[in-house]
Design a protein around this motif. Structure first.
Motif, PDB file in Angstrom:
ATOM      1  N   SER A  73       0.850  -1.185   0.000  1.00 36.24           N
ATOM      2  CA  SER A  73       0.000   0.000   0.000  1.00 36.24           C
ATOM      3  C   SER A  73       0.888   1.237   0.000  1.00 36.24           C
ATOM      4  O   SER A  73       2.102   1.152   0.206  1.00 36.24           O
ATOM      5  CB  SER A  73      -0.902   0.010   1.234  1.00 36.24           C
ATOM      6  OG  SER A  73      -0.124   0.218   2.408  1.00 36.24           O
ATOM      7  N   ALA A  75       1.065   3.469   2.285  1.00 39.18           N
ATOM      8  CA  ALA A  75       1.637   3.624   3.621  1.00 39.18           C
ATOM      9  C   ALA A  75       2.782   2.646   3.864  1.00 39.18           C
ATOM     10  O   ALA A  75       3.715   2.934   4.623  1.00 39.18           O
ATOM     11  CB  ALA A  75       0.553   3.432   4.678  1.00 39.18           C
ATOM     12  N   TYR A  95       3.971  10.460   3.846  1.00 35.55           N
ATOM     13  CA  TYR A  95       3.819   9.338   4.771  1.00 35.55           C
ATOM     14  C   TYR A  95       5.034   9.185   5.682  1.00 35.55           C
ATOM     15  O   TYR A  95       4.989   8.404   6.636  1.00 35.55           O
ATOM     16  CB  TYR A  95       3.611   8.026   4.000  1.00 35.55           C
ATOM     17  CG  TYR A  95       2.212   7.837   3.483  1.00 35.55           C
ATOM     18  CD1 TYR A  95       1.177   7.416   4.319  1.00 35.55           C
ATOM     19  CD2 TYR A  95       1.914   8.068   2.139  1.00 35.55           C
ATOM     20  CE1 TYR A  95      -0.112   7.236   3.836  1.00 35.55           C
ATOM     21  CE2 TYR A  95       0.624   7.884   1.642  1.00 35.55           C
ATOM     22  CZ  TYR A  95      -0.382   7.474   2.498  1.00 35.55           C
ATOM     23  OH  TYR A  95      -1.656   7.300   2.023  1.00 35.55           O
ATOM     24  N   ARG A 182     -12.174  19.247   3.346  1.00 35.47           N
ATOM     25  CA  ARG A 182     -11.239  18.139   3.426  1.00 35.47           C
ATOM     26  C   ARG A 182      -9.877  18.636   2.962  1.00 35.47           C
ATOM     27  O   ARG A 182      -9.723  19.197   1.877  1.00 35.47           O
ATOM     28  CB  ARG A 182     -11.720  16.989   2.547  1.00 35.47           C
ATOM     29  CG  ARG A 182     -10.838  15.735   2.643  1.00 35.47           C
ATOM     30  CD  ARG A 182      -9.895  15.600   1.479  1.00 35.47           C
ATOM     31  NE  ARG A 182      -9.031  14.426   1.630  1.00 35.47           N
ATOM     32  CZ  ARG A 182      -8.076  14.096   0.788  1.00 35.47           C
ATOM     33  NH1 ARG A 182      -7.835  14.844  -0.282  1.00 35.47           N
ATOM     34  NH2 ARG A 182      -7.324  13.035   0.989  1.00 35.47           N
ATOM     35  N   GLY A 184      -5.845  17.615   2.303  1.00 32.36           N
ATOM     36  CA  GLY A 184      -4.939  16.502   2.092  1.00 32.36           C
ATOM     37  C   GLY A 184      -3.497  16.815   2.407  1.00 32.36           C
ATOM     38  O   GLY A 184      -2.604  16.056   2.024  1.00 32.36           O
ATOM     39  N   SER A 201      -9.833  16.057   8.302  1.00 34.40           N
ATOM     40  CA  SER A 201      -8.989  14.967   7.806  1.00 34.40           C
ATOM     41  C   SER A 201      -9.865  13.808   7.355  1.00 34.40           C
ATOM     42  O   SER A 201     -10.533  13.164   8.162  1.00 34.40           O
ATOM     43  CB  SER A 201      -8.018  14.503   8.901  1.00 34.40           C
ATOM     44  OG  SER A 201      -7.218  13.435   8.439  1.00 34.40           O
ATOM     45  N   SER A 203      -9.669  10.535   4.347  1.00 36.81           N
ATOM     46  CA  SER A 203      -8.860   9.878   3.324  1.00 36.81           C
ATOM     47  C   SER A 203      -9.488  10.079   1.953  1.00 36.81           C
ATOM     48  O   SER A 203     -10.691  10.344   1.825  1.00 36.81           O
ATOM     49  CB  SER A 203      -8.718   8.390   3.613  1.00 36.81           C
ATOM     50  OG  SER A 203      -9.934   7.714   3.364  1.00 36.81           O
ATOM     51  N   ALA A 204      -8.660   9.932   0.915  1.00 40.84           N
ATOM     52  CA  ALA A 204      -9.164  10.084  -0.446  1.00 40.84           C
ATOM     53  C   ALA A 204     -10.292   9.098  -0.722  1.00 40.84           C
ATOM     54  O   ALA A 204     -11.302   9.438  -1.358  1.00 40.84           O
ATOM     55  CB  ALA A 204      -8.024   9.895  -1.444  1.00 40.84           C
ATOM     56  N   GLU A 206     -12.453   7.936   1.268  1.00 43.65           N
ATOM     57  CA  GLU A 206     -13.663   8.226   2.036  1.00 43.65           C
ATOM     58  C   GLU A 206     -14.309   9.547   1.634  1.00 43.65           C
ATOM     59  O   GLU A 206     -15.361   9.911   2.165  1.00 43.65           O
ATOM     60  CB  GLU A 206     -13.330   8.271   3.534  1.00 43.65           C
ATOM     61  CG  GLU A 206     -12.843   6.950   4.105  1.00 43.65           C
ATOM     62  CD  GLU A 206     -12.328   7.081   5.527  1.00 43.65           C
ATOM     63  OE1 GLU A 206     -12.531   6.132   6.313  1.00 43.65           O
ATOM     64  OE2 GLU A 206     -11.712   8.124   5.846  1.00 43.65           O
ATOM     65  N   THR A 207     -13.699  10.260   0.697  1.00 40.52           N
ATOM     66  CA  THR A 207     -14.179  11.594   0.350  1.00 40.52           C
ATOM     67  C   THR A 207     -15.568  11.557  -0.284  1.00 40.52           C
ATOM     68  O   THR A 207     -16.417  12.416   0.005  1.00 40.52           O
ATOM     69  CB  THR A 207     -13.184  12.285  -0.599  1.00 40.52           C
ATOM     70  OG1 THR A 207     -11.896  12.357   0.025  1.00 40.52           O
ATOM     71  CG2 THR A 207     -13.648  13.686  -0.937  1.00 40.52           C
ATOM     72  N   TRP A 229     -12.047   8.943  -8.289  1.00 38.07           N
ATOM     73  CA  TRP A 229     -12.869   8.559  -7.134  1.00 38.07           C
ATOM     74  C   TRP A 229     -14.364   8.809  -7.366  1.00 38.07           C
ATOM     75  O   TRP A 229     -15.144   8.822  -6.409  1.00 38.07           O
ATOM     76  CB  TRP A 229     -12.406   9.302  -5.878  1.00 38.07           C
ATOM     77  CG  TRP A 229     -11.004   8.977  -5.476  1.00 38.07           C
ATOM     78  CD1 TRP A 229      -9.900   9.754  -5.603  1.00 38.07           C
ATOM     79  CD2 TRP A 229     -10.543   7.742  -4.897  1.00 38.07           C
ATOM     80  NE1 TRP A 229      -8.778   9.112  -5.138  1.00 38.07           N
ATOM     81  CE2 TRP A 229      -9.141   7.865  -4.694  1.00 38.07           C
ATOM     82  CE3 TRP A 229     -11.167   6.555  -4.524  1.00 38.07           C
ATOM     83  CZ2 TRP A 229      -8.365   6.855  -4.143  1.00 38.07           C
ATOM     84  CZ3 TRP A 229     -10.393   5.538  -3.974  1.00 38.07           C
ATOM     85  CH2 TRP A 229      -9.022   5.690  -3.786  1.00 38.07           C
TER      86      TRP A 229
END
Length: 387
Positions: A73, A75, A95, A182, A184, A201, A203-204, A206-207, A229
């Motif tokens: 991933s 991360a 990261y 949001r 980033g 905050s 995540s992409a 969850e946007t 997305w």
């Protein structure tokens, strides 16, 4: 996105000049290249093209197998490359703030683009070139921090500018008050607060849900994400020009240091030149996708595209000027960077030059040639990362 048919012309046409094939090693070496992006996305397609170029540039002595959205991933990638789980890959510097403070400081200055005069459609092209040149040639501390993490930096990539993608019109200072945006990155969080909004905050991934459920009013992101997305299904209003800046913290082909050491000089040359292509194709493709999405939004009956008010633009430019000092102070305090102002001043000169260089670039092939000539070809592959 300009693909293999165009960029190959530059790469293979200049082989004789760079003598990449003069003394290739016997036996093929296959590098595991990882990207957190799934297959068939712009970055993954660019990586597959990169693997083809690397094979040809090295005369078959060096190849790459691309793992898109599977091996590591985003991360996991920094430590994964350091420990050899992957030989190379796309690394997002944000990261790893503590591991790469000098490089992250430069990556956090992208809103400086709004002061250079570069056109929005060329902003990302300029930043990727400037970031690459600066780390290769002007920031030994950057090289050292990558080496300390058992890897070498082989070029940056960039996004198009960040705009406001919203579920309600947000075009002036009054509209900004209390809006949940949001963010980033740290610079966009600070911008939101300075405009009277609240950074959130998310995540992409969850946007989409956050916008559709009213958790946030806007996301500060690239228009590329309208398709990546599927945000075009929930976004109703786009305001261009603000907040500005790009995501410039992409290390497009960080390579494990142990792998780099065992390659022959000519294999390193091939790897660097293929990386110039990868940087150009990934950046160009991502920017063009964003431009295409913005054009589609302008033609859509479901999305309105707005210009910001003069007052909002003025306040934003004032913030950017002050925020440059805030970035220097933050990295001095948190990470002990003693020459932050000097480094930022040096990078500003490089960025201004690149803002002029990219204005006449019309495709990925031209961009790859520019990146090679002005940045990647300056790498001394016999010494880089080895001293």
């Amino acid at each position: 996105m300009s693909g293999i048919r165009t960029t190959k012309t530059f790469l293979l046409g200049s082989l004789a000049a760079t003598s990449i094939l003069s003394s290739v090693s016997v036996g093929a070496e296959t590098l595991k290249y990882t990207t957190g992006y799934p297959p068939n996305t712009t970055a993954a397609i660019a990586a597959e093209d990169y693997a083809s170029y690397l094979d040809e540039l090295s005369g078959g002595s060096l190849t790459a197998k691309v793992y898109a959205g599977s091996l590591l991933s985003f991360a996991e990638t920094p430590s994964g490359i350091a420990h050899g789980m992957a030989d190379s890959g796309l690394l997002f510097l944000s990261y790893s703030l503590a591991e790469f403070p000098y490089s992250n400081m430069v990556a956090e200055l992208t809103m400086m683009l709004e002061t250079t005069g570069v056109s929005p459609e060329k902003a990302g092209l300029a930043y990727a070139g400037a970031m690459s040149e600066f780390i290769f040639s002007d920031c030994p501390e950057c090289t050292e921090e990558f080496v300390e993490q058992n890897q070498v930096f082989l070029g940056g990539a960039s996004s198009p500018p960040y705009w406001l993608l919203c579920t309600t019109p947000v075009t002036d200072m009054d509209d900004m008050q209390g809006k949940r945006l949001r963010a980033g990155g740290a610079q966009w969080s600070r911008w939101a607060e300075a405009m009277g909004a609240t950074p959130i905050s998310v995540s992409a991934a969850e946007t989409y849900e956050a916008l559709s459920q009213g958790v946030i009013d806007c996301t500060m992101i690239v228009t590329t994400d309208l398709s990546v997305w599927k945000l075009d299904e929930v976004v109703t209003d786009i305001t261009v020009q603000v907040p500005g800046g790009v995501y410039g913290g992409s290390a497009i082909n960080n390579t494990n240091l142990d792998v780099w050491k065992k390659l022959s000089v000519d294999q390193r040359k091939a790897l660097v030149k293929a990386s110039a292509m990868l940087s150009a194709e990934a950046t160009w493709g991502y920017v063009q996708e964003g431009l295409n999405n913005l054009e589609a939004a302008r033609s859509s009956e479901d999305i309105q595209v707005h210009e910001p008010s003069d007052a909002l633009v003025k306040r934003s430019i004032e913030f950017i000027a002050n925020d440059i000092e805030a970035v220097a102070a933050n990295y001095e305090e948190r990470f002990g960077i003693e020459n932050a102002h000097e480094r930022i001043s040096g990078f500003r000169e490089v960025l201004n030059r690149w803002s002029d260089l990219v204005e006449d670039v019309d495709d990925a092939d031209e961009l790859a040639e520019l990146y090679w000539r002005e940045a990647f070809s300056k790498i001394d592959v016999e010494r880089y990362g080895l001293e």
